[in-house]
Write a protein that holds these residues in place. Structure first.
Motif, short mmCIF file in Angstrom:
data_model
loop_
_atom_site.label_atom_id
_atom_site.label_comp_id
_atom_site.label_asym_id
_atom_site.label_seq_id
_atom_site.Cartn_x
_atom_site.Cartn_y
_atom_site.Cartn_z
N ASN A 45 0.82 -1.21 0.00
CA ASN A 45 0.00 0.00 0.00
C ASN A 45 0.86 1.27 0.00
OD1 ASN A 45 0.93 -0.22 2.64
ND2 ASN A 45 -1.00 0.44 3.54
N LYS A 46 2.09 1.17 0.49
CA LYS A 46 2.95 2.36 0.54
C LYS A 46 3.29 2.85 -0.87
CE LYS A 46 3.09 2.54 5.02
NZ LYS A 46 2.08 1.51 5.32
N LYS A 49 0.21 4.66 -2.20
CA LYS A 49 0.02 5.99 -1.59
C LYS A 49 1.05 6.99 -2.07
CE LYS A 49 -0.48 4.68 2.86
NZ LYS A 49 -0.88 4.88 4.27
N ASN A 74 6.75 1.86 8.24
CA ASN A 74 6.98 1.40 6.87
C ASN A 74 6.93 2.56 5.88
OD1 ASN A 74 7.18 -1.28 7.66
ND2 ASN A 74 5.01 -1.71 7.32
N ALA A 183 -5.94 -3.94 6.48
CA ALA A 183 -5.43 -3.43 7.75
C ALA A 183 -5.47 -1.90 7.75
CB ALA A 183 -4.00 -3.91 7.98
N VAL A 184 -5.64 -1.31 8.93
CA VAL A 184 -5.74 0.15 9.05
C VAL A 184 -4.70 0.70 10.03
CG1 VAL A 184 -7.22 2.04 9.85
CG2 VAL A 184 -8.20 0.16 8.51
N GLY A 185 -3.91 1.66 9.54
CA GLY A 185 -3.04 2.43 10.41
C GLY A 185 -3.57 3.85 10.48
N THR A 186 -3.24 4.66 9.46
CA THR A 186 -3.80 6.01 9.38
C THR A 186 -5.15 6.02 8.67
OG1 THR A 186 -2.68 6.43 7.27
CG2 THR A 186 -1.50 7.05 9.28
N GLY A 187 -5.50 4.93 8.00
CA GLY A 187 -6.80 4.85 7.33
C GLY A 187 -6.76 5.21 5.85
N GLY A 188 -5.60 5.60 5.34
CA GLY A 188 -5.51 6.00 3.94
C GLY A 188 -5.84 4.86 2.97
N THR A 189 -5.41 3.66 3.34
CA THR A 189 -5.64 2.51 2.47
C THR A 189 -7.12 2.16 2.43
OG1 THR A 189 -3.43 1.73 2.96
CG2 THR A 189 -4.96 0.10 2.08
N TYR A 277 0.56 -5.29 10.74
CA TYR A 277 -0.69 -4.95 10.04
C TYR A 277 -1.43 -6.17 9.51
CZ TYR A 277 1.06 -0.15 10.06
OH TYR A 277 1.50 1.07 10.43
N SER A 305 -1.27 -5.93 2.14
CA SER A 305 -0.74 -4.58 1.93
C SER A 305 0.78 -4.52 2.05
CB SER A 305 -1.41 -3.62 2.91
OG SER A 305 -1.48 -4.19 4.20
N GLY A 306 1.45 -5.67 2.17
CA GLY A 306 2.93 -5.66 2.18
C GLY A 306 3.50 -5.58 3.58
N GLY A 307 4.54 -4.77 3.73
CA GLY A 307 5.15 -4.59 5.06
C GLY A 307 6.19 -5.62 5.40
C1 LIG Z 1 1.33 1.28 6.64
C2 LIG Z 1 0.68 -0.04 6.47
C3 LIG Z 1 -0.70 -0.22 6.65
C4 LIG Z 1 -1.60 0.90 7.11
O1 LIG Z 1 -1.97 1.72 6.05
P1 LIG Z 1 -2.82 3.06 6.30
O2 LIG Z 1 -3.08 3.56 4.95
O3 LIG Z 1 -1.93 3.98 7.09
O4 LIG Z 1 -4.02 2.72 7.06
C5 LIG Z 1 -1.24 -1.46 6.39
N1 LIG Z 1 -0.46 -2.49 6.01
C6 LIG Z 1 0.88 -2.37 5.86
C7 LIG Z 1 1.67 -3.56 5.48
C8 LIG Z 1 1.49 -1.14 6.08
O5 LIG Z 1 2.83 -1.03 5.94
#
Ligand SMILES: *Cc1c(COP(=O)(O)O)cnc(C)c1O
Length: 324
Positions: A45-46, A49, A74, A183-189, A277, A305-307
């Protein structure tokens, strides 16, 4: 191909079917969208974005990318790698001023970002909270007039557009999917997937975000603003939802149940998850399945979403996060 076009061109990542008795019992079909394979250096996802932000920066003659994150972010790693790959200087504001004088405590993420040319400024947690204020941003823009400032996690409107390729690829790979877990961190994905579904799809879909941070309810308002509509299911065929109960103690924390689900998943399907995540995304999905929350005949997409770039050094063999 011109660099600006190269930035937004995308490889088609596999949509892999996952076969298991458990899914048969619940009469659902499950796939995993392997966006951990979408870019060799800037994974998952990075990359989505960043790509339109990088294109914008190139088109507007910016020479520096400035962004924010914690020591294990990440997004910090991805921005540094992108800067190196596409010819930008990079500056990272890192939460935690105690790290300034203790290089030996730097995370693998910070070391890798430094190796990719990123400069750091370590700031206190209270200063970090002010990072989006005008008092913080104005002097920064003045100091780096030719820079693009990316918010924490890289989440802005240009970031959301990056998920268009995911939705259009899924349209070809499995047009009648019903549920998508991310998965949600900041919610952008989550916001990007919901918004691009809204723009491209007509029939009903459930797009479900598993929050990985504690007390993530506050994200709902930000999500509504980013997506352009709220999570009221009666509103709209595209229903996005944020689940806040599967964080397992908070960011980079975990539980026995979550580890068990991760190991189960990795062993059965031979697909690695990251320890922050995608492990919680899979755990949240399995919990909802066990609680009969996913109706029979559903076609479920798990979004990888990777990581994984942090994984070899960042976790031990049990999938637990190493600290220090
Ligand atoms: C950063 C990250 C997320 C979170 O993404 P947001 O857009 O910030 O919610 C989810 N999965 C992985 C693997 C990430 O690196």
């Amino acid at each position: 191909m011109e660099l600006v076009n190269l930035l937004t061109s995308s490889v088609i990542t596999p949509l892999q079917p996952l076969q298991h008795e458990l899914f048969k019992q619940h009469q659902i079909e499950v796939w995993i969208k392997r966006d951990d394979l979408n870019h060799p250096v800037i994974q998952g996802n990075k990359w989505h974005k960043l790509k339109h932000n990088l294109q914008y920066a190139k088109q507007h003659g910016k020479d520096t990318l400035i962004t924010f994150g914690g020591a294990y972010s990440n997004h910090i790693a991805a921005t540094a790698a992108a800067g190196k790959a596409f010819g930008f200087k990079t500056l990272g504001f890192i939460r935690g001023d105690e790290l300034a004088n203790s290089r030996s405590n730097w995370s693998p993420t910070l070391r890798e970002a430094e190796a990719n040319g990123m400069q750091f400024r370590f700031i206190s947690r209270s200063a970090y909270r002010q990072k989006t204020s005008i008092a913080f941003e104005q002097p920064l823009q003045a100091e780096f007039p030719n820079s693009l400032i990316l918010p924490e996690g890289g989440t802005n409107q240009r970031a959301l557009i990056g998920f268009e390729t995911v939705i259009t690829q899924l349209q070809r790979q499995c047009p009648d999917w019903t549920h998508l877990y991310t998965a949600v961190g900041t919610g952008g994905t989550l916001a990007g997937l919901a918004k691009m579904s809204h723009d491209h799809l007509a029939s009903q879909r459930d797009i479900i975000g598993i929050a990985t941070l504690k007390n993530a309810h506050y994200l709902k308002a930000q999500m509504t603003e980013l997506v352009g509509f709220n999570d009221d299911p009666s509103n709209h065929p595209i229903r996005w939802q944020l689940r806040t109960q599967y964080h397992g103690g908070g960011y980079a924390k975990t539980t026995e149940a979550c580890i068990a689900d991760q190991l189960w998943f990795e062993r059965h399907f031979g697909i690695l998850l990251d320890p922050i995540y995608t492990n919680k995304m899979v755990h949240g999905f399995l919990e909802e399945l066990r609680q009969q929350k996913i109706p029979p005949k559903s076609k479920v997409i798990l979004y990888h979403s990777g990581g994984l770039q942090g994984r070899p050094e960042g976790v031990d063999r049990e999938g637990k996060i190493k600290t220090g």
